[in-house]
Design an enzyme around this catalytic site. Structure first.
Site, short mmCIF file in Angstrom:
data_model
loop_
_atom_site.label_atom_id
_atom_site.label_comp_id
_atom_site.label_asym_id
_atom_site.label_seq_id
_atom_site.Cartn_x
_atom_site.Cartn_y
_atom_site.Cartn_z
N HIS A 1 9.82 45.38 11.69
CA HIS A 1 10.54 46.64 11.21
C HIS A 1 9.07 47.21 10.43
CE1 HIS A 1 14.61 45.29 10.14
NE2 HIS A 1 14.45 44.89 11.24
N GLU B 1 8.42 48.51 7.73
CA GLU B 1 7.95 48.24 6.54
C GLU B 1 7.03 46.77 6.42
OE1 GLU B 1 11.12 48.74 7.42
OE2 GLU B 1 12.24 48.99 5.56
N CYS C 1 16.02 47.09 4.54
CA CYS C 1 17.11 46.23 4.73
C CYS C 1 16.80 44.80 3.78
CB CYS C 1 17.01 45.80 6.33
SG CYS C 1 15.80 44.57 6.80
#
EC number: 3.5.4.33
Length: 152
Positions: A56, A58, A86
């Site tokens: 992801h 991040e 998430c």
């Protein structure tokens, strides 16, 4: 430069990362880690490209930033991300002790707040809704393109 104008500036750069994801057929989410007004880590979703469900935006930005600093803690840093993290990313943000998180669009289905706000580090400060419309729009454009492709 005050926080709000700095937040807009860096969120625009995070949106450029999201555009990179969009162009590669990835869910368009972009992220930056900023320390002292400088980008020390950036990333965009690459789960398909890397065949890695943890790739992801991040996670990639945090890894780049911790490598840059030579430390696993990012307490003096700000993470800018176009979509609410998430639960997995919130856990990484927690363990990296990111000092401030700024995100654009909320994620009602998969955002960490839909599970528990306790996933956030208790000292972390959050700012939400920065360029929210633009962050939401790129996601809607991506999923519309995906639906249109499936209809063919």
């Amino acid at each position: 430069m005050d926080n709000s104008s700095q937040d807009v500036k860096f969120m625009r750069l995070a949106l450029q990362e999201a555009e990179n994801a969009f162009e590669e057929g990835e869910i368009p989410v972009g992220a930056l880690v900023v320390a002292d007004g400088k980008i020390i880590g950036k990333g965009y979703n690459q789960t398909e490209k890397l065949n890695d469900p943890t790739a992801h935006a991040e996670m990639l930005a945090i890894t780049a930033a911790t490598n840059h600093l030579g430390s696993r803690h990012l307490s003096d840093c700000t993470l800018y991300v176009t979509l609410e993290p998430c639960a997995m990313c919130a856990g990484a943000i927690f363990w990296a002790q990111v000092g401030r998180i700024v995100y654009g669009a909320s994620d009602e289905k998969r955002g960490f707040k839909s599970y528990s706000e306790k996933l956030a580090h208790p000292r972390a400060k959050y700012t939400t809704g920065i360029l929210e419309e633009e962050c939401h729009e790129i996601l809607m454009k991506f999923f519309k393109k995906l639906r249109d492709k499936r209809k063919k």
